[in-house]
Design a protein around this motif. Structure first.
Motif, PDB file in Angstrom:
ATOM      1  N   ALA A   1       0.806  -1.222   0.000  1.00  0.00           N
ATOM      2  CA  ALA A   1       0.000   0.000   0.000  1.00  0.00           C
ATOM      3  C   ALA A   1       0.834   1.265   0.000  1.00  0.00           C
ATOM      4  O   ALA A   1       0.280   2.359  -0.146  1.00  0.00           O
ATOM      5  N   PHE A   2       2.168   1.159   0.133  1.00  0.00           N
ATOM      6  CA  PHE A   2       3.007   2.345   0.273  1.00  0.00           C
ATOM      7  C   PHE A   2       4.027   2.432  -0.859  1.00  0.00           C
ATOM      8  O   PHE A   2       4.682   1.443  -1.192  1.00  0.00           O
ATOM      9  N   GLU A   3       4.137   3.627  -1.402  1.00  0.00           N
ATOM     10  CA  GLU A   3       5.089   3.856  -2.492  1.00  0.00           C
ATOM     11  C   GLU A   3       6.518   3.955  -1.971  1.00  0.00           C
ATOM     12  O   GLU A   3       7.464   3.694  -2.695  1.00  0.00           O
ATOM     13  N   PHE A   4       6.693   4.333  -0.696  1.00  0.00           N
ATOM     14  CA  PHE A   4       8.030   4.461  -0.134  1.00  0.00           C
ATOM     15  C   PHE A   4       8.338   3.226   0.714  1.00  0.00           C
ATOM     16  O   PHE A   4       7.443   2.507   1.173  1.00  0.00           O
ATOM     17  N   SER A   5       9.630   2.999   0.918  1.00  0.00           N
ATOM     18  CA  SER A   5      10.089   1.816   1.628  1.00  0.00           C
ATOM     19  C   SER A   5      10.375   2.129   3.094  1.00  0.00           C
ATOM     20  O   SER A   5      10.381   3.290   3.504  1.00  0.00           O
ATOM     21  N   GLU A   6      10.662   1.086   3.875  1.00  0.00           N
ATOM     22  CA  GLU A   6      11.057   1.312   5.265  1.00  0.00           C
ATOM     23  C   GLU A   6      12.428   1.969   5.321  1.00  0.00           C
ATOM     24  O   GLU A   6      12.737   2.675   6.288  1.00  0.00           O
ATOM     25  N   THR A   7      13.253   1.777   4.299  1.00  0.00           N
ATOM     26  CA  THR A   7      14.542   2.474   4.236  1.00  0.00           C
ATOM     27  C   THR A   7      14.328   3.974   4.153  1.00  0.00           C
ATOM     28  O   THR A   7      15.080   4.754   4.747  1.00  0.00           O
TER      29      THR A   7
ATOM     30  N   SER B   1      22.417  -9.318   4.481  1.00  0.00           N
ATOM     31  CA  SER B   1      21.887  -9.253   5.832  1.00  0.00           C
ATOM     32  C   SER B   1      20.430  -8.804   5.808  1.00  0.00           C
ATOM     33  O   SER B   1      19.990  -8.099   4.897  1.00  0.00           O
ATOM     34  N   SER B   2      19.691  -9.217   6.836  1.00  0.00           N
ATOM     35  CA  SER B   2      18.286  -8.805   6.948  1.00  0.00           C
ATOM     36  C   SER B   2      18.145  -7.309   7.185  1.00  0.00           C
ATOM     37  O   SER B   2      17.054  -6.761   7.029  1.00  0.00           O
ATOM     38  N   LEU B   3      19.228  -6.636   7.591  1.00  0.00           N
ATOM     39  CA  LEU B   3      19.187  -5.200   7.852  1.00  0.00           C
ATOM     40  C   LEU B   3      19.813  -4.400   6.721  1.00  0.00           C
ATOM     41  O   LEU B   3      20.150  -3.232   6.886  1.00  0.00           O
TER      42      LEU B   3
ATOM     43  N   VAL C   1      14.238  -8.524   3.526  1.00  0.00           N
ATOM     44  CA  VAL C   1      15.148  -8.337   2.401  1.00  0.00           C
ATOM     45  C   VAL C   1      15.099  -9.530   1.465  1.00  0.00           C
ATOM     46  O   VAL C   1      15.009  -9.389   0.244  1.00  0.00           O
ATOM     47  N   ALA C   2      15.150 -10.741   2.013  1.00  0.00           N
ATOM     48  CA  ALA C   2      15.145 -11.945   1.184  1.00  0.00           C
ATOM     49  C   ALA C   2      13.845 -12.071   0.396  1.00  0.00           C
ATOM     50  O   ALA C   2      13.849 -12.411  -0.792  1.00  0.00           O
ATOM     51  N   VAL C   3      12.718 -11.779   1.063  1.00  0.00           N
ATOM     52  CA  VAL C   3      11.420 -11.869   0.389  1.00  0.00           C
ATOM     53  C   VAL C   3      11.320 -10.840  -0.729  1.00  0.00           C
ATOM     54  O   VAL C   3      10.907 -11.146  -1.861  1.00  0.00           O
TER      55      VAL C   3
ATOM     56  N   ALA D   1      12.999  -2.953  13.239  1.00  0.00           N
ATOM     57  CA  ALA D   1      14.321  -3.577  13.317  1.00  0.00           C
ATOM     58  C   ALA D   1      15.355  -2.835  12.484  1.00  0.00           C
ATOM     59  O   ALA D   1      16.504  -2.674  12.909  1.00  0.00           O
ATOM     60  N   GLN D   2      14.977  -2.403  11.302  1.00  0.00           N
ATOM     61  CA  GLN D   2      15.980  -1.773  10.432  1.00  0.00           C
ATOM     62  C   GLN D   2      16.578  -0.529  11.064  1.00  0.00           C
ATOM     63  O   GLN D   2      17.769  -0.261  10.927  1.00  0.00           O
ATOM     64  N   ARG D   3      15.777   0.234  11.771  1.00  0.00           N
ATOM     65  CA  ARG D   3      16.293   1.452  12.413  1.00  0.00           C
ATOM     66  C   ARG D   3      16.986   1.160  13.736  1.00  0.00           C
ATOM     67  O   ARG D   3      18.075   1.666  13.999  1.00  0.00           O
ATOM     68  N   HIS D   4      16.397   0.307  14.559  1.00  0.00           N
ATOM     69  CA  HIS D   4      16.880   0.137  15.911  1.00  0.00           C
ATOM     70  C   HIS D   4      18.008  -0.879  16.034  1.00  0.00           C
ATOM     71  O   HIS D   4      18.835  -0.777  16.939  1.00  0.00           O
ATOM     72  N   LEU D   5      18.047  -1.871  15.154  1.00  0.00           N
ATOM     73  CA  LEU D   5      19.019  -2.957  15.289  1.00  0.00           C
ATOM     74  C   LEU D   5      20.087  -2.960  14.206  1.00  0.00           C
ATOM     75  O   LEU D   5      20.905  -3.874  14.161  1.00  0.00           O
ATOM     76  N   ARG D   6      20.105  -1.973  13.337  1.00  0.00           N
ATOM     77  CA  ARG D   6      20.955  -2.053  12.141  1.00  0.00           C
ATOM     78  C   ARG D   6      22.440  -2.046  12.432  1.00  0.00           C
ATOM     79  O   ARG D   6      23.237  -2.456  11.593  1.00  0.00           O
ATOM     80  N   TRP D   7      22.862  -1.566  13.610  1.00  0.00           N
ATOM     81  CA  TRP D   7      24.297  -1.512  13.910  1.00  0.00           C
ATOM     82  C   TRP D   7      24.730  -2.650  14.837  1.00  0.00           C
ATOM     83  O   TRP D   7      25.866  -2.649  15.321  1.00  0.00           O
ATOM     84  N   ILE D   8      23.851  -3.601  15.108  1.00  0.00           N
ATOM     85  CA  ILE D   8      24.186  -4.727  15.976  1.00  0.00           C
ATOM     86  C   ILE D   8      24.343  -5.973  15.108  1.00  0.00           C
ATOM     87  O   ILE D   8      23.345  -6.557  14.670  1.00  0.00           O
ATOM     88  N   PRO D   9      25.566  -6.396  14.819  1.00  0.00           N
ATOM     89  CA  PRO D   9      25.773  -7.550  13.928  1.00  0.00           C
ATOM     90  C   PRO D   9      25.060  -8.811  14.404  1.00  0.00           C
ATOM     91  O   PRO D   9      24.553  -9.593  13.598  1.00  0.00           O
ATOM     92  N   GLU D  10      25.005  -9.021  15.729  1.00  0.00           N
ATOM     93  CA  GLU D  10      24.395 -10.238  16.257  1.00  0.00           C
ATOM     94  C   GLU D  10      22.896 -10.312  15.975  1.00  0.00           C
ATOM     95  O   GLU D  10      22.313 -11.405  16.029  1.00  0.00           O
ATOM     96  N   ALA D  11      22.260  -9.179  15.692  1.00  0.00           N
ATOM     97  CA  ALA D  11      20.810  -9.158  15.466  1.00  0.00           C
ATOM     98  C   ALA D  11      20.453  -9.379  14.001  1.00  0.00           C
ATOM     99  O   ALA D  11      19.276  -9.402  13.654  1.00  0.00           O
TER     100      ALA D  11
END
Length: 747
Positions: free
Chosen positions: A468-474, A703-705, A657-659, A639-649
């Motif tokens: 429904a959205f033209e813009f992405s979560e990025t 990566s998922s992020l 991303v994969a989908v 997740a993309q905003r809050h966890l993007r700098w944590i490699p373990e996440a």
């Protein structure tokens, strides 16, 4: 990479040509450069000045048990803190790169907390407190959740004192508005010319912008654009132009500087209209209270006519959390993502969800979504108008009105529509960005991440309804980062008046005043190259067909709403703008807590629940009304905003991303097949993989992020407790064992 224990010190670099430790008030703002220059290998933007630096600094890796770092220089300017690696130490350039703020750049507004480490103990650094001795490390927590560790043991003591004191002073000390880098950059940068990208975003700075919005929503016959505040003669809080009902007289706007009157936000012919209203000043004098009562009675008599006969007042200051509660919740919430190292991440893993629940941030997000759905039920189902009421009408009024419009109007789910919505409801709506973001570091009491709360609510919708959205979560992630980049004026003023009143500057050479032309954040080409801009668009967006757009020439009713069982309207004699007798309503506008009257009847919760549940039973129309799921598990972490700098996440080759990449590959394949069908007579050429195809196929193991973080292959610690594994085999064997290889062809 250099080991911290190696003791190998790099050759001392050349001393800077300009080193300063001055207070912001002592810096001469007239010393500007006309273009970007390089000073001692530091690339400076127009208006940027080198303040202090230190050599032989090590940026420490945050890997578990790692004692490695990259050698370089730590530099502080009036725009940012930056770490310059030694030549050859930097990795390859990322695919998605910001042209203004690099991987090792921290804008001064982006600094959240500073810590010094003495004997492996952290100590908070505050403004005005001098260093007693040289710290071993400097830790910088950023508002975008990056964490930087700098080892200072190999640098000279005087350089360490200068750089640490300089960073503390220029990031944590209170400062004046014109000392923000925004003004230095705007004065020194070339004359800003709006691009076509910016022009497509409606800024609502002109009378015609509001007229166009009224025509688009078919409200030009019922509402009018007022120009009484064109030179801010009425109120410094209101924009130069705004919309009110046609029946409202101009003299009412002057009475209490725009307070107590309904200001139009949005409407359609098929549903009710949405308004917002600022509360009247709280008076204790009897004569002042009587004057306010007379004023409200006049407004009621004026609006006691169609189409405003049925109106509901939503006092958001009663039904939603306070600003202080939002700030406390976000402070607890962000601590989950400011991770010093891998060890800390795993240590908090077992109690992570408990800490998340205690923060209460996601619950506040859920409350905002629920309130938005309640308002939509009044507008869409009961066909009555809603007035959102708040003290200044510039915090939760902005959140709820924006969310309602996004859910009901597909125009605001396009990128330019969404940007126009933020301009209308937030920038021109008077949201106090300067105070809520605490850009000047002098108003901790007024700090509250209201705009980040709104973006989190929008992300919940994007996550649940990506088509429904033209813009992405990025796009939402980089928009949240742009709040702290002080070269754009969009998020650095409290009101349109404050921006216009500080636009005028005096030219030192000619002694003549001129108007600054601030940059807008909506011109994304300033931050990103054309190739990187593709990450901001959602390739899965289902656009409304042209045939459907021109059909009948009017807005069609929402597909889902047509099949909803309408709640029988309550026939009552509660007429007028207030829907209740004038007495109780006037008391509510005067600040009395009468929540029972606001949620007047017992059938309101039932109406909302029936409306919500019936909508979710029907097929989705991505170009019509959308309602989010708001039960506990449905509200997720961004997740993309809050966890993007944590490699373990991160998940290698997983997540959205994969989908998305798999769908894109299928779209490419369909496109190639369609091209072959259209050229049947030509011999089939040997298929040659183009750049886009190659890029997408290589992304299978991203990566998922992505595109913010690259996967670290050394993140192998199991996420479940090792005590559970001991009954299976030895812990050392599990941790050290390589992944087993399987030949899929033999299975």
């Amino acid at each position: 990479m250099l080991g911290l224990g190696s003791g190998g010190a790099a050759k001392a670099p050349k001393q800077p040509s300009f080193v300063s430790y001055l207070t912001p008030e002592e810096i001469d703002v007239k010393e500007k450069v006309e273009q970007a220059v390089k000073v001692d290998d530091v690339l400076l933007l127009p208006g940027e000045m080198l303040l202090c630096e230190a050599s032989n600094i090590f940026k420490i890796s945050q890997d578990e048990g790692s004692q490695r770092g990259v050698c370089g220089r730590l530099v502080c300017t009036n725009f940012k803190i930056t770490f310059l690696c030694e030549e050859g130490a930097e990795d390859s350039f990322p695919e998605f790169k910001n042209k203004i703020v690099g991987e090792n750049d921290i804008t001064l507004q982006c600094v959240d907390q500073l810590y010094a480490v003495y004997d492996d103990k952290k100590k908070v650094l505050i403004s005005g407190a001098p260093l007693k001795k040289q710290p071993e490390r400097l830790i910088i927590y950023c508002k975008d959740f990056r964490v930087f560790h700098f080892c200072l043991s190999y640098a000279k003591e005087d350089e360490v004192n200068r750089i640490v004191n300089g960073i503390v002073h220029h990031t944590l000390s209170p400062k004046g508005l014109k000392l923000i880098f925004l003004f230095s950059y705007t004065e020194a940068a070339p004359c800003y010319k709006a691009t076509s990208v910016k022009d497509m975003t409606v800024l609502f700075e002109k009378h015609k912008d509001w007229r166009m919005e009224l025509e688009r929503t078919k409200g030009n016959l019922v509402y009018k654009v007022l120009s009484v505040n064109e030179e801010y003669k009425v109120s410094e809080r209101l924009p130069p132009y705004f919309v009110v009902p046609v029946a409202l007289q101009d003299e009412y706007v002057y009475k209490f500087q725009g307070r107590g009157i309904p200001i139009w936000c949005w409407s359609t012919q098929q549903s009710g209209a949405l308004f917002k209203m600022a509360s009247l000043p709280k008076e204790v004098d009897d004569s002042a209270i009587q004057e306010q009562k007379a004023f409200l009675a006049s407004v009621e008599n004026t609006l006691h006519r169609p189409p405003l006969e049925e109106v509901r007042i939503e006092d958001l200051s009663i039904t939603l959390p306070s600003l202080s509660e939002i700030q406390v919740a976000y402070t607890r919430f962000k601590q989950l993502f400011l991770i010093d190292n891998s060890t800390d991440f795993w240590d908090t893993d077992s109690k992570w969800f408990s800490l998340l629940n205690t923060s209460n941030w996601l619950e506040i997000v859920r409350q905002c979504l629920k309130k938005s759905i309640e308002v939509i039920e009044y507008l869409e189902n009961q066909k009555i108008n809603v007035v959102l009421k708040e003290d200044t009408a510039s915090d939760f009024c902005c959140v709820i009105s924006s969310m309602v419009q996004i859910m009901m109007d597909p125009h605001y789910r396009t990128r330019y529509g969404f940007q126009s919505l933020i301009q209308k409801e937030w920038v021109m709506g008077g949201h106090q960005f300067l105070d809520r973001c605490n850009h000047l570091r002098n108003n901790n009491d007024g700090e509250a991440p209201v705009f980040l709360l709104f973006l989190d609510c929008v992300w919940q919708l994007v996550h649940q309804y990506p088509l429904a959205f033209e813009f992405s979560e990025t796009y939402l992630t980089v928009l949240s980062d742009s709040i702290n980049i002080p070269i754009f004026s969009t998020f650095f003023f409290n009101s349109a008046y404050q921006k216009d009143s500080h636009r005028q500057v005096e030219d030192g050479s000619t002694k003549q005043s001129r108007l600054l032309s601030f940059y807008s954040v909506w011109d994304w080409s300033v931050q990103y190259e054309l190739k990187a801009l593709t990450f901001l668009d959602n390739p899965l967006y289902v656009e409304k067909s042209k045939q459907e757009k021109i059909r009948k020439g009017v807005r069609s009713k929402h597909h889902r709403q047509l099949s909803l069982p309408l709640t029988q309207s309550k026939s009552s004699n509660k007429r007028g703008f207030f829907k209740e007798e004038p007495g109780p309503f006037i008391k509510s506008l005067l600040g009395k807590r009468i929540s029972k009257l606001i949620s007047a009847s017992d059938e309101v919760p039932d109406n909302y629940r029936v409306f919500y549940e019936n909508w979710h039973r029907k097929p989705i129309d991505f170009n019509g009304l959308i309602l989010p799921h708001i039960e506990g598990p449905d509200i997720c972490i961004w997740a993309q905003r809050h966890l993007r700098w944590i490699p373990e996440a991160q998940v290698l080759g997983g997540g959205n991303v994969a989908v998305t990449q798999k769908v894109l590959e299928l779209m490419d394949e369909i496109k190639n097949l369609s091209e072959l069908i259209e050229r049947p007579r030509l011999p089939h050429p040997a298929y040659k993989e183009n750049d886009v195809d190659g890029k997408r196929k290589k992304s299978v193991r991203r990566s998922s992020l992505y595109p913010f973080a690259q996967f670290h292959i050394n993140c192998v610690r199991p996420s479940i407790s090792t005590t559970t594994w001991r009954s299976w085999e030895a812990e050392d064997e599990l941790v050290n064992r390589d992944d087993e290889d399987f030949d899929l062809g033999t299975i």
